[in-house]
Design a protein around this motif. Structure first.
Motif, PDB file in Angstrom:
ATOM      1  N   LYS A 171      26.520   8.913  25.815  1.00 50.71           N
ATOM      2  CA  LYS A 171      27.785   8.657  25.069  1.00 50.71           C
ATOM      3  C   LYS A 171      28.789   7.834  25.876  1.00 50.71           C
ATOM      4  O   LYS A 171      30.000   8.077  25.827  1.00 50.71           O
ATOM      5  CB  LYS A 171      28.436   9.964  24.608  1.00 50.71           C
ATOM      6  CG  LYS A 171      27.515  10.859  23.789  1.00 50.71           C
ATOM      7  CD  LYS A 171      28.265  12.063  23.250  1.00 50.71           C
ATOM      8  CE  LYS A 171      27.325  13.128  22.746  1.00 50.71           C
ATOM      9  NZ  LYS A 171      26.543  13.794  23.792  1.00 50.71           N
ATOM     10  N   THR A 172      28.317   6.902  26.647  1.00 49.86           N
ATOM     11  CA  THR A 172      29.228   6.028  27.400  1.00 49.86           C
ATOM     12  C   THR A 172      29.463   4.698  26.695  1.00 49.86           C
ATOM     13  O   THR A 172      30.334   3.926  27.092  1.00 49.86           O
ATOM     14  CB  THR A 172      28.642   5.727  28.799  1.00 49.86           C
ATOM     15  OG1 THR A 172      27.357   5.139  28.602  1.00 49.86           O
ATOM     16  CG2 THR A 172      28.539   6.973  29.636  1.00 49.86           C
ATOM     17  N   ASN A 173      28.634   4.431  25.681  1.00 47.17           N
ATOM     18  CA  ASN A 173      28.754   3.183  24.914  1.00 47.17           C
ATOM     19  C   ASN A 173      28.752   1.954  25.816  1.00 47.17           C
ATOM     20  O   ASN A 173      29.541   1.022  25.625  1.00 47.17           O
ATOM     21  CB  ASN A 173      30.015   3.185  24.046  1.00 47.17           C
ATOM     22  CG  ASN A 173      30.007   4.318  23.035  1.00 47.17           C
ATOM     23  OD1 ASN A 173      28.933   4.771  22.632  1.00 47.17           O
ATOM     24  ND2 ASN A 173      31.168   4.805  22.653  1.00 47.17           N
ATOM     25  N   CYS A 174      27.874   1.960  26.813  1.00 48.78           N
ATOM     26  CA  CYS A 174      27.856   0.846  27.772  1.00 48.78           C
ATOM     27  C   CYS A 174      27.220  -0.418  27.184  1.00 48.78           C
ATOM     28  O   CYS A 174      27.426  -1.515  27.680  1.00 48.78           O
ATOM     29  CB  CYS A 174      27.106   1.249  29.035  1.00 48.78           C
ATOM     30  SG  CYS A 174      25.348   1.474  28.755  1.00 48.78           S
ATOM     31  N   GLY A 175      26.413  -0.256  26.163  1.00 48.48           N
ATOM     32  CA  GLY A 175      25.836  -1.417  25.490  1.00 48.48           C
ATOM     33  C   GLY A 175      24.591  -1.996  26.147  1.00 48.48           C
ATOM     34  O   GLY A 175      24.032  -2.982  25.669  1.00 48.48           O
ATOM     35  N   GLU A 176      24.103  -1.385  27.221  1.00 46.12           N
ATOM     36  CA  GLU A 176      22.948  -1.964  27.930  1.00 46.12           C
ATOM     37  C   GLU A 176      21.651  -1.901  27.121  1.00 46.12           C
ATOM     38  O   GLU A 176      20.689  -2.576  27.435  1.00 46.12           O
ATOM     39  CB  GLU A 176      22.746  -1.261  29.285  1.00 46.12           C
ATOM     40  CG  GLU A 176      23.805  -1.616  30.306  1.00 46.12           C
ATOM     41  CD  GLU A 176      23.599  -0.879  31.625  1.00 46.12           C
ATOM     42  OE1 GLU A 176      22.465  -0.848  32.103  1.00 46.12           O
ATOM     43  OE2 GLU A 176      24.588  -0.336  32.135  1.00 46.12           O
ATOM     44  N   CYS A 177      21.644  -1.070  26.087  1.00 47.76           N
ATOM     45  CA  CYS A 177      20.438  -0.953  25.258  1.00 47.76           C
ATOM     46  C   CYS A 177      20.358  -2.058  24.209  1.00 47.76           C
ATOM     47  O   CYS A 177      19.388  -2.147  23.468  1.00 47.76           O
ATOM     48  CB  CYS A 177      20.406   0.407  24.586  1.00 47.76           C
ATOM     49  SG  CYS A 177      21.902   0.748  23.658  1.00 47.76           S
ATOM     50  N   GLY A 178      21.380  -2.882  24.143  1.00 49.28           N
ATOM     51  CA  GLY A 178      21.346  -3.996  23.193  1.00 49.28           C
ATOM     52  C   GLY A 178      22.172  -3.765  21.949  1.00 49.28           C
ATOM     53  O   GLY A 178      22.327  -4.665  21.125  1.00 49.28           O
ATOM     54  N   THR A 202      26.964   0.812  20.742  1.00 50.04           N
ATOM     55  CA  THR A 202      27.319   2.227  20.926  1.00 50.04           C
ATOM     56  C   THR A 202      26.069   3.097  21.010  1.00 50.04           C
ATOM     57  O   THR A 202      24.997   2.735  20.503  1.00 50.04           O
ATOM     58  CB  THR A 202      28.167   2.748  19.743  1.00 50.04           C
ATOM     59  OG1 THR A 202      27.360   2.681  18.556  1.00 50.04           O
ATOM     60  CG2 THR A 202      29.429   1.916  19.556  1.00 50.04           C
ATOM     61  N   CYS A 203      26.268   4.270  21.617  1.00 46.20           N
ATOM     62  CA  CYS A 203      25.157   5.227  21.691  1.00 46.20           C
ATOM     63  C   CYS A 203      24.770   5.708  20.293  1.00 46.20           C
ATOM     64  O   CYS A 203      23.600   5.976  20.025  1.00 46.20           O
ATOM     65  CB  CYS A 203      25.562   6.431  22.550  1.00 46.20           C
ATOM     66  SG  CYS A 203      25.837   6.016  24.271  1.00 46.20           S
ATOM     67  N   LEU A 204      25.752   5.790  19.402  1.00 45.25           N
ATOM     68  CA  LEU A 204      25.452   6.253  18.045  1.00 45.25           C
ATOM     69  C   LEU A 204      24.528   5.259  17.331  1.00 45.25           C
ATOM     70  O   LEU A 204      23.540   5.649  16.697  1.00 45.25           O
ATOM     71  CB  LEU A 204      26.753   6.448  17.248  1.00 45.25           C
ATOM     72  CG  LEU A 204      26.559   6.980  15.831  1.00 45.25           C
ATOM     73  CD1 LEU A 204      25.864   8.348  15.838  1.00 45.25           C
ATOM     74  CD2 LEU A 204      27.888   7.078  15.093  1.00 45.25           C
ATOM     75  N   SER A 216      14.817   1.575  26.329  1.00 40.56           N
ATOM     76  CA  SER A 216      15.894   0.580  26.350  1.00 40.56           C
ATOM     77  C   SER A 216      17.199   1.142  26.915  1.00 40.56           C
ATOM     78  O   SER A 216      18.089   0.400  27.282  1.00 40.56           O
ATOM     79  CB  SER A 216      16.165   0.051  24.942  1.00 40.56           C
ATOM     80  OG  SER A 216      15.004  -0.490  24.404  1.00 40.56           O
ATOM     81  N   CYS A 217      17.344   2.453  26.941  1.00 43.47           N
ATOM     82  CA  CYS A 217      18.547   3.058  27.550  1.00 43.47           C
ATOM     83  C   CYS A 217      18.194   3.533  28.949  1.00 43.47           C
ATOM     84  O   CYS A 217      17.405   4.463  29.126  1.00 43.47           O
ATOM     85  CB  CYS A 217      19.045   4.235  26.728  1.00 43.47           C
ATOM     86  SG  CYS A 217      20.362   5.138  27.588  1.00 43.47           S
ATOM     87  N   PRO A 218      18.791   2.929  29.977  1.00 38.83           N
ATOM     88  CA  PRO A 218      18.427   3.318  31.350  1.00 38.83           C
ATOM     89  C   PRO A 218      19.155   4.570  31.839  1.00 38.83           C
ATOM     90  O   PRO A 218      18.924   5.015  32.955  1.00 38.83           O
ATOM     91  CB  PRO A 218      18.858   2.094  32.178  1.00 38.83           C
ATOM     92  CG  PRO A 218      19.916   1.418  31.368  1.00 38.83           C
ATOM     93  CD  PRO A 218      19.699   1.781  29.927  1.00 38.83           C
TER      94      PRO A 218
HETATM   95 FE1  SF4 Z   1      24.482   2.737  27.034  1.00 32.93          FE
HETATM   96 FE2  SF4 Z   1      22.927   2.386  24.899  1.00 32.93          FE
HETATM   97 FE3  SF4 Z   1      22.331   4.269  26.693  1.00 32.93          FE
HETATM   98 FE4  SF4 Z   1      24.481   4.576  25.150  1.00 32.93          FE
HETATM   99  S1  SF4 Z   1      22.373   4.505  24.478  1.00 32.93           S
HETATM  100  S2  SF4 Z   1      24.354   4.916  27.348  1.00 32.93           S
HETATM  101  S3  SF4 Z   1      25.143   2.426  24.887  1.00 32.93           S
HETATM  102  S4  SF4 Z   1      22.345   2.058  27.042  1.00 32.93           S
END
Ligand code: SF4
Length: 448
Positions: free
Chosen positions: A14-21, A24-26, A41-43
Motif C-alpha cells: 500500500k505504498t502506491n510506488c508505481g514500480e509494478c507499472g 496504485t496498489c489497488l 511485478s511488485c518487488p
Molecule cells: Fe508499488 Fe505496485 Fe507493489 Fe503497490 S503493488 S507497492 S504500487 S509495486
C-alpha cells in the motif's frame, strides 16, 4: 480458492510506488485478481504475503514443462480467452504418434522425418516438439524397447501412452530422466499412475469422460500430490472437442474453476483417417485452446501450415515481429559484395533477404533495429532516418568486411541519401529499388 481484488490489496504494501507499472496498489490488486498481472511485478511484497497470494496470482491454466533441457516444452500458463486481450503464452505443442506395433524401419523413418521437418521463418525455427509413444501391443517389454529406441535416436520430449500403469512404468524406466508426460491417469488407475509420476517427477495426463468426471480426477490427482496435469476430456469429434476446449478455458478463466485449470491434450490422430481432415482438426485445436495436439504422422505439406498457423496465433499482437539488428550474410559474400540496408520488421527482412537469395548475387544485408516497424513506418516515426542509420552503420562492423564504401538504401527512403552522405563520410549512398521484387535485377547490374 481465488482471492478477490480487495483481499489481495490487503496483502500488498500500500505504498502506491508505481514500480509494478500501475499507479496504485489497488489497481495492481485488481489486475492480479483478473489474471492480467503477475505478482513478480511488485518487488515489495513480503514473503508471507507472496505465499498467500500464490493462489490468486497463479495463471488460471497451470503452466507446466514436459521434458528437459533445450527440447523441454512448456504448455499452459494461459491467462486470456482472446489473444488481443494480452497474448497467448505457450504455443500448442505438436506431437507425432508412434505405436509399439510399428515396424523398426518405419520407426526409423518417422524419427528422421520428425528431426528433419523444421523451418526457418521470420527469424524463428518452427518445428514440432513431441513424440507420443503408444503401447498398442499390450506388451510392456516391447513398449520399453520402442521408448529406448526413440530416446537413443532423437532428442524429442516424450509422451508415454498406455492405460496400464505397469506398462507406463516399464516405458518410464527407459526414459525417466527425460521427464515425459505420462498418459493417462484415469479414474481406475489414478493412484498407481500418480505414484509413478510422483516418484519420477513427471507430469501426468488425466483422461476422463466429460468435464465433470475430469474435474473429479484432477482433484484426486491433486490430493495425491500431483500438480502438473494435462487434461483429456475424451472427446473425439470435432464439435465436441471444440466445445470442450472452450468450456474448459472459460471455466478456468471466468469461473476460476481450478479442477479444469490445466492445459489440454487433443488427438486429431484418433478422429479421422483423412490426413487433410486431421490437419483441419489440429488447426481448430491450435486456434481454440489445445495445449498439445497429437498427429498420426508428420508430413511437410500438413505440418508446415500448422506450424505457421501456430506461430501466427501465438505471436504477441501488441509487438510486431522483429529480426535482430546486425549484418546478415547471404550467399557467402566477400569484400566486393554489395551492402544493402533494411529495417528489422520481420516480413520486410524476409522479403528483402529472399529477393537477394533469388538474385544469386552474394550480399551483406544490414538490418537496422526499427522496433519491428517497416521501412516507411519507421522512416515516418523518425527511426529510419540518417541520424539513426549512420551511427548503426558505423558501429555495425561492415567496414571490416568490405573494401568498398557503397551502401544501398531502400528506394522508399531515397530522401535520406543526402543526409547519410553527410553523416557517413566517404560512403557513397546508392538508392535501391522501392519494391523487393526489383532487387534481383538491381543486384545483377550492381558493380563494386
Ligand atoms: Fe508499488 Fe505496485 Fe507493489 Fe503497490 S503493488 S507497492 S504500487 S509495486
Amino acid at each position: 480458492m481465488a482471492l478477490s481484488g480487495i483481499q489481495i490489496f490487503k496483502l500488498l504494501p500500500k505504498t502506491n510506488c508505481g514500480e509494478c507499472g500501475v499507479p496504485t496498489c489497488l489497481a495492481f490488486a485488481m489486475n492480479l485478481a483478473a489474471g492480467k498481472a503477475e505478482l513478480a511485478s511488485c518487488p515489495h511484497v513480503s514473503a508471507e504475503a507472496t505465499a498467500e497470494l500464490a493462489e490468486a496470482s497463479a495463471p488460471p491454466i497451470r503452466p507446466l514443462t514436459i521434458g528437459i533441457g533445450d527440447r523441454a516444452v512448456k504448455v499452459g500458463g494461459e491467462t486470456v480467452l482472446f489473444r488481443h486481450e494480452k497474448r497467448f503464452e505457450n504455443p500448442t505443442a505438436i506431437a507425432m504418434l508412434i505405436s509399439d506395433t510399428t515396424d523398426d524401419a518405419e520407426v526409423a523413418n518417422r524419427l528422421e522425418r520428425a528431426k528433419s521437418l523444421q523451418y526457418e521463418r521470420v527469424g524463428l525455427t518452427l518445428r514440432p516438439e513431441l513424440l507420443a509413444l503408444k503401447c498398442q501391443s499390450g506388451d510392456a517389454a516391447r513398449f520399453a524397447a520402442l521408448v529406448d529406441k526413440v530416446v537413443k535416436g532423437s532428442d524429442f520430449s516424450l509422451i508415454l501412452m498406455s492405460d496400464d500403469a505397469d506398462i507406463l512404468a516399464s516405458g518410464l524406466k527407459a526414459c525417466a530422466d527425460k521427464k515425459p508426460l505420462l498418459y493417462a491417469a484415469t479414474l481406475e488407475n489414478a493412484d498407481k499412475v500418480a505414484a509413478l509420476a510422483k516418484e519420477a517427477g513427471c507430469p501426468v495426463a488425466a483422461k476422463a469422460s466429460g468435464l465433470e468426471e475430469l474435474g473429479k480426477l484432477t482433484d484426486q490427482l491433486a490430493q495425491a500430490g500431483i500438480k502438473d496435469i494435462v487434461i483429456d476430456s475424451s472427446s473425439r469429434s470435432l464439435s465436441s472437442v471444440f466445445k470442450d476446449q472452450v468450456l474448459i478455458r472459460m471455466a478456468a478463466l471466468n469461473k476460476k474453476f481450478r479442477p479444469l485449470g490445466f492445459p489440454t491434450i487433443v488427438f486429431p490422430c484418433e478422429m479421422t483417417d483423412d490426413p487433410m481432415k486431421e490437419s483441419l482438426i489440429a488447426t481448430v485445436a491450435i486456434a481454440k485452446y489445445g495445449g498439445i495436439v497429437v498427429l498420426s504422422d508428420f508430413q511437410g505439406e500438413s505440418l508446415f501450415p500448422l506450424l505457421v498457423a501456430r506461430m501466427n496465433i501465438f505471436t504477441d499482437p501488441q509487438r510486431p515481429l522483429a529480426t535482430t539488428e546486425g549484418i546478415y550474410e547471404i550467399g557467402n559474400p566477400n569484400e566486393n559484395s554489395p551492402v544493402l540496408l533494411t529495417s528489422n520488421f520481420s516480413l520486410t527482412y524476409f522479403l528483402v533477404s529472399g529477393e537477394i537469395e533469388n538474385s544469386k548475387v552474394p550480399a551483406y544485408l544490414l538490418v537496422k533495429d526499427t522496433e519491428g516497424l517497416s521501412v516507411m513506418t519507421a522512416w515516418a516515426a523518425g527511426k529510419f532516418v540518417s541520424d539513426a542509420i549512420a551511427p548503426f552503420v558505423k558501429k555495425s562492423g561492415i567496414t571490416d568486411k568490405v573494401k568498398h564504401q557503397k551502401l544501398v538504401i531502400p528506394g522508399y527512403i531515397a530522401s535520406e541519401s543526402g543526409g547519410l552522405e553527410e553523416e557517413l563520410s566517404g560512403w557513397e549512398i546508392q538508392v535501391g529499388p522501392r519494391e523487393g521484387a526489383h532487387i534481383p535485377a538491381y543486384l545483377k547490374a550492381w558493380k563494386p
